[in-house]
Enzyme design. Structure first.
Site, mmCIF file in Angstrom:
data_model
loop_
_atom_site.group_PDB
_atom_site.id
_atom_site.type_symbol
_atom_site.label_atom_id
_atom_site.label_comp_id
_atom_site.label_asym_id
_atom_site.label_seq_id
_atom_site.Cartn_x
_atom_site.Cartn_y
_atom_site.Cartn_z
ATOM 1 N N SER A 1 4.214 -4.249 7.408
ATOM 2 C CA SER A 1 3.655 -5.118 8.446
ATOM 3 C C SER A 1 3.313 -4.309 9.693
ATOM 4 O O SER A 1 4.100 -3.511 10.156
ATOM 5 C CB SER A 1 4.669 -6.202 8.826
ATOM 6 O OG SER A 1 5.085 -6.920 7.708
ATOM 7 N N HIS B 1 -2.258 -7.753 7.366
ATOM 8 C CA HIS B 1 -2.177 -7.278 5.986
ATOM 9 C C HIS B 1 -3.520 -7.487 5.293
ATOM 10 O O HIS B 1 -4.105 -8.570 5.353
ATOM 11 C CB HIS B 1 -1.096 -8.042 5.215
ATOM 12 C CG HIS B 1 0.298 -7.609 5.551
ATOM 13 N ND1 HIS B 1 1.238 -7.333 4.599
ATOM 14 C CD2 HIS B 1 0.898 -7.385 6.740
ATOM 15 C CE1 HIS B 1 2.369 -6.981 5.186
ATOM 16 N NE2 HIS B 1 2.177 -7.020 6.491
ATOM 17 N N HIS C 1 6.932 -11.345 1.885
ATOM 18 C CA HIS C 1 8.186 -11.578 2.579
ATOM 19 C C HIS C 1 8.783 -12.919 2.177
ATOM 20 O O HIS C 1 8.063 -13.871 1.853
ATOM 21 C CB HIS C 1 7.984 -11.587 4.102
ATOM 22 C CG HIS C 1 7.285 -10.381 4.635
ATOM 23 N ND1 HIS C 1 5.914 -10.228 4.561
ATOM 24 C CD2 HIS C 1 7.756 -9.271 5.265
ATOM 25 C CE1 HIS C 1 5.575 -9.073 5.117
ATOM 26 N NE2 HIS C 1 6.663 -8.480 5.554
ATOM 27 N N TYR D 1 10.079 -15.010 4.233
ATOM 28 C CA TYR D 1 9.725 -16.041 5.204
ATOM 29 C C TYR D 1 8.365 -16.666 4.929
ATOM 30 O O TYR D 1 8.034 -17.724 5.481
ATOM 31 C CB TYR D 1 9.795 -15.506 6.636
ATOM 32 C CG TYR D 1 8.847 -14.375 6.973
ATOM 33 C CD1 TYR D 1 7.483 -14.580 7.120
ATOM 34 C CD2 TYR D 1 9.331 -13.078 7.186
ATOM 35 C CE1 TYR D 1 6.627 -13.548 7.448
ATOM 36 C CE2 TYR D 1 8.488 -12.041 7.519
ATOM 37 C CZ TYR D 1 7.134 -12.280 7.648
ATOM 38 O OH TYR D 1 6.283 -11.251 7.964
ATOM 39 N N GLU D 2 7.556 -16.040 4.076
ATOM 40 C CA GLU D 2 6.289 -16.647 3.665
ATOM 41 C C GLU D 2 6.504 -17.763 2.644
ATOM 42 O O GLU D 2 5.565 -18.496 2.320
ATOM 43 C CB GLU D 2 5.363 -15.596 3.065
ATOM 44 C CG GLU D 2 4.919 -14.523 4.036
ATOM 45 C CD GLU D 2 4.090 -13.446 3.349
ATOM 46 O OE1 GLU D 2 2.896 -13.703 3.115
ATOM 47 O OE2 GLU D 2 4.637 -12.371 3.036
ATOM 48 N N ALA E 1 7.638 -1.698 9.643
ATOM 49 C CA ALA E 1 7.763 -1.695 11.096
ATOM 50 C C ALA E 1 9.131 -2.274 11.421
ATOM 51 O O ALA E 1 9.452 -3.381 10.996
ATOM 52 C CB ALA E 1 6.658 -2.535 11.724
ATOM 53 N N MET F 1 12.421 -7.158 8.268
ATOM 54 C CA MET F 1 12.377 -8.362 7.435
ATOM 55 C C MET F 1 11.846 -8.079 6.036
ATOM 56 O O MET F 1 11.339 -8.989 5.375
ATOM 57 C CB MET F 1 11.495 -9.432 8.115
ATOM 58 C CG MET F 1 11.901 -9.785 9.530
ATOM 59 S SD MET F 1 10.691 -10.889 10.304
ATOM 60 C CE MET F 1 11.280 -10.876 12.015
ATOM 61 N N SER F 2 11.952 -6.835 5.584
ATOM 62 C CA SER F 2 11.337 -6.478 4.299
ATOM 63 C C SER F 2 12.019 -5.260 3.695
ATOM 64 O O SER F 2 13.137 -4.905 4.065
ATOM 65 C CB SER F 2 9.851 -6.175 4.522
ATOM 66 O OG SER F 2 9.709 -5.001 5.320
ATOM 67 N N ASN G 1 9.474 -1.384 18.379
ATOM 68 C CA ASN G 1 10.047 -1.991 19.589
ATOM 69 C C ASN G 1 11.535 -1.681 19.624
ATOM 70 O O ASN G 1 12.143 -1.415 18.583
ATOM 71 C CB ASN G 1 9.832 -3.509 19.605
ATOM 72 C CG ASN G 1 10.525 -4.190 18.423
ATOM 73 O OD1 ASN G 1 10.011 -4.179 17.307
ATOM 74 N ND2 ASN G 1 11.683 -4.778 18.666
ATOM 75 N N HIS H 1 4.711 -9.975 17.627
ATOM 76 C CA HIS H 1 3.982 -9.319 16.538
ATOM 77 C C HIS H 1 2.859 -8.428 17.076
ATOM 78 O O HIS H 1 2.561 -7.380 16.509
ATOM 79 C CB HIS H 1 3.408 -10.376 15.584
ATOM 80 C CG HIS H 1 2.830 -9.812 14.325
ATOM 81 N ND1 HIS H 1 3.602 -9.229 13.338
ATOM 82 C CD2 HIS H 1 1.551 -9.708 13.895
ATOM 83 C CE1 HIS H 1 2.828 -8.810 12.355
ATOM 84 N NE2 HIS H 1 1.582 -9.092 12.664
#
Length: 300
Positions: free
Chosen positions: A44, A79, A101, A103-104, A131, A234-235, A258, A272
């Site tokens: 991402s 993406h 992911h 969360y998708e 990321a 998250m991945s 970050n 994001h």
């Protein structure tokens, strides 16, 4: 080989089984002469930039995800959503531009299913990027953290990409993960960093996967820091576990986009767009780093 519909009709359907994944792999094999040795997953925010590797791939064959049978489709901004097969520095590769992911709405097995497709395409080594948020106080935005280990937090509650029936043609039911991230590749990454004059940028640490899509609370981040976590995302972990399970050697890294906010009332918010911007600024270094890793890994 039976197609997916006949597998379902015969009550043999396992969504990540050898037979189902073979349908996806055979579709690709019939439409390309490339047989990749190394797989690359672009994360991402990094996808448009590490994904720029596609420009360096000679005469790539391109497969949009929606055209590959049984393949998931990415929904995350930033993406592209396609596989590319071709030669990068004379090394046959498959590049996954855009990942999936939880969360998708995807089950964890589905987020990692493309790795098994890579296995059946002939991939023996994989580079996985993401990321990540920096939690180690010594890190800076723009650092590249080589993953030496991970904490699979969803796995603590049995949310796992290999949950369910195990297909022995991919790997055993129970398997160790203490050396999941190849030590030889991690040493190689430090040497590549020196070659590219990125000595102060290449780091090493422990990555943790959380579910998302929200960024973490201050209390959560303080707990994770106490656990020895260096980078948060998250991945990645579903893909690296599945790769390791089926015998693919793994190298993974996080671009620190970050620094995690561990104090209340800071007035700073992670977003994001920030992730995308850091990916853009580090674009050329990332392309050079991953390209050089492909070149070096191919000879090991």
């Amino acid at each position: 080989m039976a197609d997916t519909s006949s597998i379902i009709e015969n009550n043999l359907y396992d969504p990540i089984s050898y037979d189902v994944v073979s349908v996806s792999a055979e579709y690709i094999k019939k439409r390309t002469t490339y047989r990749p040795e190394i797989g690359i997953i672009c994360g991402s925010g990094l996808d448009p930039y590490i994904g720029g590797l596609a420009e360096l791939v000679n005469k790539a064959d391109i497969f949009p995800y929606e055209e590959i049978p049984n393949f998931p489709v990415s929904t995350v901004p930033g993406h592209v959503g396609r596989l590319l097969l071709g030669n990068l520095e004379n090394v046959p590769v498959v590049i996954m531009q855009g990942r999936f992911h939880s969360y998708e709405g995807y089950e964890l097995w589905k987020t990692a299913m493309p790795v098994r497709v890579m296995k059946l395409l002939g991939v023996k080594k994989i580079i996985v990027t993401n990321a990540g948020g920096g939690l180690n106080k010594a890190f800076q935005v723009g650092d590249i953290m080589v993953m030496k280990d991970h904490i699979n937090l969803p796995g603590f509650s049995c949310q796992h990409p290999l949950r369910g029936p195990n297909d022995e043609r991919f790997g055993p039911r129970f398997f160790p993960t203490n050396d999941l991230y190849c030590h030889e590749y991690r040493k190689l990454a430090r040497k590549v960093g020196i070659e590219l004059r990125l000595e102060g940028v290449i780091r090493e640490g422990v990555y943790i996967m959380l579910g998302g899509p929200n960024y973490e609370t201050v209390a959560e981040l303080k707990m994770l820091r106490e656990m020895g976590v260096d980078s948060v995302g998250m991945s990645t972990i579903p893909e690296t576990i599945v790769a390791h399970h089926c015998g693919i050697k793994v190298f993974a890294c996080s671009l620190i986009t970050n620094m995690c906010i561990v104090e209340y009332g800071s007035g700073i918010e992670t977003n994001h767009e920030e992730v995308m911007e850091v990916g853009h600024r580090r674009a050329e270094d990332l392309k050079k780093f991953v390209t050089k890793m492909v070149e070096k890994m191919s000879s090991i």
